[in-house]
Design an enzyme around this catalytic site. Structure first.
Site, mmCIF file in Angstrom:
data_model
loop_
_atom_site.group_PDB
_atom_site.id
_atom_site.type_symbol
_atom_site.label_atom_id
_atom_site.label_comp_id
_atom_site.label_asym_id
_atom_site.label_seq_id
_atom_site.Cartn_x
_atom_site.Cartn_y
_atom_site.Cartn_z
ATOM 1 N N TYR A 174 -15.576 -20.549 70.661
ATOM 2 C CA TYR A 174 -14.833 -19.300 70.424
ATOM 3 C C TYR A 174 -15.784 -18.151 70.080
ATOM 4 O O TYR A 174 -15.974 -17.817 68.910
ATOM 5 C CB TYR A 174 -13.826 -19.489 69.288
ATOM 6 N N ASN B 249 -7.818 -12.790 65.986
ATOM 7 C CA ASN B 249 -7.025 -12.073 64.998
ATOM 8 C C ASN B 249 -6.845 -12.807 63.665
ATOM 9 O O ASN B 249 -7.363 -12.370 62.629
ATOM 10 C CB ASN B 249 -5.680 -11.735 65.661
ATOM 11 N N TRP B 250 -6.114 -13.918 63.671
ATOM 12 C CA TRP B 250 -5.828 -14.503 62.357
ATOM 13 C C TRP B 250 -7.027 -15.257 61.781
ATOM 14 O O TRP B 250 -7.151 -15.381 60.567
ATOM 15 C CB TRP B 250 -4.517 -15.265 62.304
ATOM 16 N N ASP C 229 -1.335 -23.284 69.824
ATOM 17 C CA ASP C 229 -1.349 -23.278 71.279
ATOM 18 C C ASP C 229 -0.525 -24.356 71.994
ATOM 19 O O ASP C 229 0.325 -24.044 72.798
ATOM 20 C CB ASP C 229 -2.803 -23.384 71.771
ATOM 21 N N ARG D 70 -8.324 -31.510 73.602
ATOM 22 C CA ARG D 70 -7.922 -30.189 74.090
ATOM 23 C C ARG D 70 -6.639 -30.293 74.920
ATOM 24 O O ARG D 70 -6.271 -31.370 75.384
ATOM 25 C CB ARG D 70 -9.047 -29.594 74.965
ATOM 26 N N TYR E 165 -5.257 -31.318 68.811
ATOM 27 C CA TYR E 165 -5.019 -29.911 68.541
ATOM 28 C C TYR E 165 -3.757 -29.647 67.714
ATOM 29 O O TYR E 165 -3.705 -30.001 66.561
ATOM 30 C CB TYR E 165 -4.966 -29.224 69.896
ATOM 31 N N GLU F 127 -12.865 -27.791 62.742
ATOM 32 C CA GLU F 127 -11.705 -26.960 63.114
ATOM 33 C C GLU F 127 -10.402 -27.573 62.595
ATOM 34 O O GLU F 127 -9.549 -26.888 62.045
ATOM 35 C CB GLU F 127 -11.665 -26.858 64.646
#
Ligand code: GLC
Length: 411
Positions: free
Chosen positions: A28, A33-34, A158, A191, A338, A382
């Site tokens: 990334y 944004n967040w 996502d 993913r 994820y 993550e």
């Protein structure tokens, strides 16, 4: 926990590009944004000025409509797909064409509280921008009552099973040829799958082809779902914005109106058969039939719901580490993929804010302890497998380091 504190600060500093922070290098490489807002929360524990700069940079890319995009492509990086050319939004710097959950007012209020004098001028300048963003959310995304999302990526969750029914109706067969980059950085098993990716790109192409026209996207777009998380996060942020307006001597009537409207829409998210808040497809009216971390954010929005308390505890008690992103008892549960099961430290942090504010100190402390354990054992990843704690996705992750500093690592 001095060593971990130092490590967390080093991760934030390592991902710091001067006036904004990337989530992690490689996977990334831009400003999200967040993620960026959460980074500000972490920076505020040791460098309050840098925290404000992070928020200011984010809002510099606000669109004329008030929308604040989910990615800002400050510097081109060929290692990421879909990049600025694919989004084609015509902004400078280039941005994506969708938003992400508005955690900014809530976190900005916290940062302000950490040093009221240092923050007063900075918050006063950010206030009208946050107000315009919320107005865009209410006028555009909330036109059907609850907050909706026009792309699964807009939810920030996502590939959550929440979106499966909406995605089922998207035709991904006609997308322009592309090469994925995410699976070159992390294990493809963790993913989203190719079929899902084609659909993500198809929804994106629709937005680009209508010139990111809000009305067309809301009326004719291939994907439109009511999102409990977006609704709860916006409602919470509205309340924080209202308190901020009072302190700054600004008008509160418009914000109060948003809070009233959105609160009135919350019961429409309740799926009685499932006994839970649930996402739904706006066009067909169908429920997602999925219990997810989106639904678990009701307390964060200041909503009291004993039936939902039970659902939350059922899901939480079924795993060992933190709150899972999807129901562990559901067939679709996938503990390392994820948003289909893993536990996300920053999400646990948001849920804990809600628990704490509701006076549920024991639960808030349990969540903190379990999240801290994940990070202590696995590192600043993550997200994590909530059944056995294995670290997943990208390493040296900004928002994991930030929530360690601001919340999980504090006793
Ligand atoms: C993924 C996550 C999203 C996050 C982004 C950057 O797309 O689902 O929530 O903002 O990565 O970390």
């Amino acid at each position: 926990m001095k060593n971990l504190d130092n490590l967390a600060r080093a991760i934030l500093q390592g991902n710091d590009k001067g006036a904004y922070t990337i989530p992690t290098s490689g996977l990334y490489p831009y400003q999200w944004n967040w993620d960026s807002v959460l980074a500000a929360w972490g920076f505020a524990t040791f460098d309050i000025d840098r925290a404000w700069t992070e928020l200011e940079t984010l809002f510099q890319s606000q669109w004329a409509s008030g929308m604040v995009p989910h990615i800002i492509f400050h510097e081109d990086d060929p290692g990421y797909f879909p990049g600025p050319q694919v989004w084609g939004t015509g902004q400078t710097p280039p941005t994506s064409g969708i938003s992400q959950p508005p955690v900014a007012a809530t976190i900005a209020a916290k940062v302000w509280g950490m040093d009221p004098d240092a923050g007063r001028e900075r918050i006063a300048k950010l206030f009208p921008k946050m107000l315009a963003w919320h107005r865009w959310y209410h006028e555009v995304r909330c036109m059907h009552g609850p907050a909706t999302i026009t792309h699964p990526w807009e939810s920030g969750r996502d590939n959550c099973p929440d979106w499966d029914i909406g995605m089922a109706g998207v035709d991904g067969s006609k997308v322009a040829p592309y090469e994925r980059r995410d699976t070159g950085h992390v294990d493809p098993e963790m993913r989203p799958k190719k079929e899902e990716y084609d659909k993500y790109v198809a929804i994106l192409e629709f937005g680009r082809d209508v010139g990111w026209d809000d009305r067309k996207i809301m009326e004719e777009g291939p994907f439109l779902m009511a999102d409990p998380a977006m609704t709860f996060i916006l409602l919470r942020a509205d309340k924080d914005l209202l308190a901020m307006a009072e302190k700054l001597g600004e008008d509160t009537a418009e914000i109060q109106g948003w809070i009233d409207d959105l609160t009135a829409a919350v019961p429409s998210l309740w799926n009685d058969d499932l006994g839970s808040y649930d996402a739904s497809d706006i066009r067909s009216g169908a429920w997602a039939n999925n219990i997810s971390s989106g639904a678990f954010l009701y307390t964060y929005a200041g909503i009291d719901n004993p039936a939902m308390d039970k659902r939350t505890l059922d899901a939480w008690d079924a795993v060992t580490y933190g709150i899972p992103s999807a129901d562990p008892k559901a067939e679709r549960f996938d503990p390392q993929r994820y948003w289909r099961g893993p536990s996300w430290p920053f999400m646990n942090g948001l849920i804990a804010i809600g628990l704490q504010d509701a006076g549920r100190d024991l639960l808030a402390e349990r969540l903190r302890r379990e999240t801290a354990e994940l990070i202590r054992k696995g590192g600043f990843y993550e997200y994590f497998d909530p059944t056995n704690g294995s670290p997943c996705g990208g390493s040296d992750f900004t928002w994991t380091a930030a929530v360690w500093l601001a919340w999980a690592g504090r006793t």
